[in-house]
Design an enzyme around this catalytic site. Structure first.
Site, mmCIF file in Angstrom:
data_model
loop_
_atom_site.group_PDB
_atom_site.id
_atom_site.type_symbol
_atom_site.label_atom_id
_atom_site.label_comp_id
_atom_site.label_asym_id
_atom_site.label_seq_id
_atom_site.Cartn_x
_atom_site.Cartn_y
_atom_site.Cartn_z
ATOM 1 C CD GLU A 263 -2.882 -1.196 2.324
ATOM 2 O OE1 GLU A 263 -2.899 -0.150 3.151
ATOM 3 O OE2 GLU A 263 -3.634 -2.083 2.232
ATOM 4 C CD GLU A 479 -3.487 -5.937 3.860
ATOM 5 O OE1 GLU A 479 -4.430 -4.969 4.272
ATOM 6 O OE2 GLU A 479 -2.101 -5.742 3.958
ATOM 7 C CD GLU A 536 -5.499 -4.120 12.024
ATOM 8 O OE1 GLU A 536 -5.105 -3.042 11.172
ATOM 9 O OE2 GLU A 536 -5.616 -5.118 11.771
ATOM 10 C CD1 TRP A 537 -1.909 -0.373 10.242
ATOM 11 C CD2 TRP A 537 0.211 0.093 10.994
ATOM 12 N NE1 TRP A 537 -0.908 -1.626 9.628
ATOM 13 C CE2 TRP A 537 0.315 -1.039 9.998
ATOM 14 C CE3 TRP A 537 1.246 0.388 11.569
ATOM 15 C CZ2 TRP A 537 1.335 -1.848 9.672
ATOM 16 C CZ3 TRP A 537 2.438 -0.247 11.237
ATOM 17 C CH2 TRP A 537 2.457 -1.468 10.321
#
Length: 614
Positions: A263, A479, A536-537
């Site tokens: 990404e 994903e 998750e970031w």
């Protein structure tokens, strides 16, 4: 179930038809003192450039959810298979055997999100270590990836979980600084890190699971960030070349599927235009707490350098004997599918096309045709770097496959007004992405907690788009998954009963079957995000995607969810797939909705709803 409730469920997706072994003794070894710690301010100017993204979040109330998450997911409706019914119209059944014999069904993770073992393992610091420790308020509940979900020490047990799912593939990333703590070989190689990845790869293969490796999943070596600004400087290209070459030579005899970047659009926009993810840079007008950055220029510089670094890595790959005999290299791009907000508006139709070019085409056009999309060349203009003729020629031959991350869709309409003195990616795009549509035949749109419309048909559409627009490449879905908010109120039984995620996965597998059979898309694999809940970031541990629930309060125990049980049965050929809530028949206008949602309007934004993926 009451008839009225079932009727509510049968209403939306009308849109749904459609990578020379090295002598270890000769390697320079970093000392423990060299590695340093993240505690306390680093006395460098670069650290001061990291901006504040999100204000303090200490509770798990609805108000703590980042506005960009779009929606919050309320109590999940308890549904049974008997409630589903069948799809009216042409029956379409899918069995596991209907997929090609070499098709990969797998799960995905990334190093920083799951590994842990930040200390005592020789790993160097990354931009995300800096981001989370210098400014903990930027992440939900002050989370960080120091422990992740302890995959570093539990990987053998987690591979057993993969076996339980009957998957035959596993996608993971290699942490650059776990191999090269300071980003380059001359500054030291961490042999413990090299051993970890060798052991992981060998264990996967011993269990019949094919490894798929991503070289860069948003973890930039902090040493290189501090030395020259990381991907803001073209020096990163040769350092990435060296890292990639090391990995190919060390692991390439066993790993045959490689991706250079994950990404790159999100890394560029969220990290350098919005200031929402590491390294947290943006213009002051974009976010007042961003201490430095240039939202109008930096995303395009970083994106360009990622493309050049991809090209350098591919060059090393093509000349590495270790990867000969079936090795492939590609890149992983994220894209939503975009529908016009008003299907009868030519401007909305153009906005949907423009969105695809700015999100997917930004990277896939140069990697296929050697040049950026025409729309970006015209609008971004001199802020968009040019490729040399030699670079353009090499770019056209730089992909063996396209990796796609797909989570859902948006409706597109032109932005009514753009401030020409405050330029960034979004003002260049000049499109509003929304979950709201003027199409009255779509009464109840189901979104995820991160504000994306669940739209399996969009996967079919985007696969066909890639086939038709980009020379029919091999494609891997790297994903695909569904998130949920962790309010901390569910017991284990409730937390593992993820009926919506199960239907989400079923619907997308069904759509993949249609894409292969009907559109002749060269689809080679499907990886679910994620094997298990993880960091998750900037959403920390508050958002969960896992087929396995991780109990963060009890030694990170893993529990299989309903979605994982269903997947295991399907891959064991015990399930026939022909009915799903999120996959319907256009003419009958199905619009299933499984959750109650509350929309949260972003403050001071030109966009109605904006996915956190960008």
């Amino acid at each position: 179930m009451a008839t009225a409730t079932l009727t509510l469920f049968l209403g939306l997706l009308a849109l749904t038809s459609t990578i020379l072994s090295f002598n270890a003794d000769a390697r320079p070894q970093p000392s423990d003192e060299d590695l340093g710690t993240i505690i306390g301010p680093h006395q460098t100017s670069f650290d001061d450039e990291i901006g504040i993204v999100i204000g303090p979040h200490a509770t798990v109330d609805d108000e703590d959810i980042d506005m960009d998450m779009g929606t919050t997911v309320g109590p999940q409706t308890n549904l049974n298979d008997d409630d589903l019914g069948t799809i009216i119209g042409p029956e379409f059944e899918i069995h596991k055997q209907d997929f090609p014999a070499d098709f990969i069904f797998g799960t995905s993770v990334s190093a920083y999100q799951v590994e842990g073992a930040k200390k005592g393992s020789g790993r160097g610091l990354t931009s995300w270590d800096e981001f989370t420790h210098m400014f903990p308020e930027k992440v939900q509940q002050n989370g960080d990836g120091d422990e992740g979900v302890d995959f570093y020490t539990r990987y053998k047990d987690d591979i057993k979980l993969m076996k339980e799912l009957n998957t035959n593939g596993f996608r993971f990333s290699i942490s650059w600084t776990r191999i090269l703590p300071y980003g380059t070989i001359k500054k030291g190689v961490n042999e413990e890190g090299v051993k970890f990845y060798n052991d992981l790869i060998n264990e996967l293969l011993a269990n019949g699971i094919q490894p798929s490796v991503t070289l860069f999943h948003w973890e930039s070596p902090l040493a290189l960030e501090m030395e020259y600004g990381g991907f803001l400087n073209e020096r990163i290209v040769e350092d990435f070349r060296e890292f990639a070459n090391f990995c190919f030579k060390e692991f390439g005899d066993r790993v045959k599927n490689w991706a250079t970047f994950n990404e790159p659009s999100v890394y560029s926009v969220a990290g350098y235009s919005k200031g929402k993810k590491a390294p947290g840079r943006c213009s002051k007008w974009q976010a007042p707490k961003c201490p430095t950055g240039d939202s109008s220029e930096e995303p395009y510089i970083v994106a360009h350098n990622q493309i050049l670094a991809h090209l350098a890595a591919v060059d090393e790959f093509r000349n590495c004997k270790k990867v000969e005999g079936g090795g492939k290299i590609g890149i992983v791009l994220v894209s939503h599918w975009f529908e016009p907000k008003d299907p009868n508006s030519s401007e909305d139709v153009k906005a949907a096309r423009r969105s695809l070019e700015y999100q997917l085409g930004w990277f896939l056009r140069p990697l296929t045709y050697g040049q950026y999309p025409a729309e970006m060349l015209e609008d971004v203009n001199i802020r968009l770097r040019e490729f040399t003729p030699e670079e353009s020629e090499k770019l056209r031959k730089s992909l063996d496959f396209v990796g796609l991350n797909y989570y859902g869709a948006f409706f597109s309409t032109p932005l009514a007004k753009v401030n020409s003195s405050q330029l960034n990616y979004e003002t260049d795009l000049r499109v509003n992405w929304t979950v709201i549509t003027n199409n009255l035949s779509l009464p109840d749109l189901q979104t995820t907690s991160m504000g994306i419309v669940i739209y399996p048909a969009g996967l079919k559409n985007i696969l066909k788009h890639i086939k038709d627009e980009y020379m029919d490449p091999e494609i891997y879905i790297m994903e695909n998954g569904m998130d949920e908010i962790d309010y901390g109120t569910k017991n284990i039984t409730e937390a593992t009963n993820d009926y919506g995620r199960k239907e989400f996965i079923k619907s997308h597998i069904l759509i993949m079957g249609k894409s292969i059979r009907m559109d002749k898309v060269r689809l080679k694999g499907y990886y679910i995000w994620s094997l298990m809940d993880n960091f998750e970031w900037d959403k920390g541990y508050k958002v969960r995607f896992g087929l396995y629930y991780v109990d963060y309060n009890d030694n990170m125990k893993r529990y299989i969810r309903s979605s994982g049980k269903w997947l295991s049965e399907f891959l064991d050929s015990k399930e026939t797939l022909h009915k799903c809530y999120f996959e319907g028949h256009r003419e009958k206008g199905y619009a299933p909705k499984l959750f109650d949602v509350e929309y949260l309007e972003p403050e001071n934004s030109q966009l109605s709803y904006r996915s956190d993926f960008m």
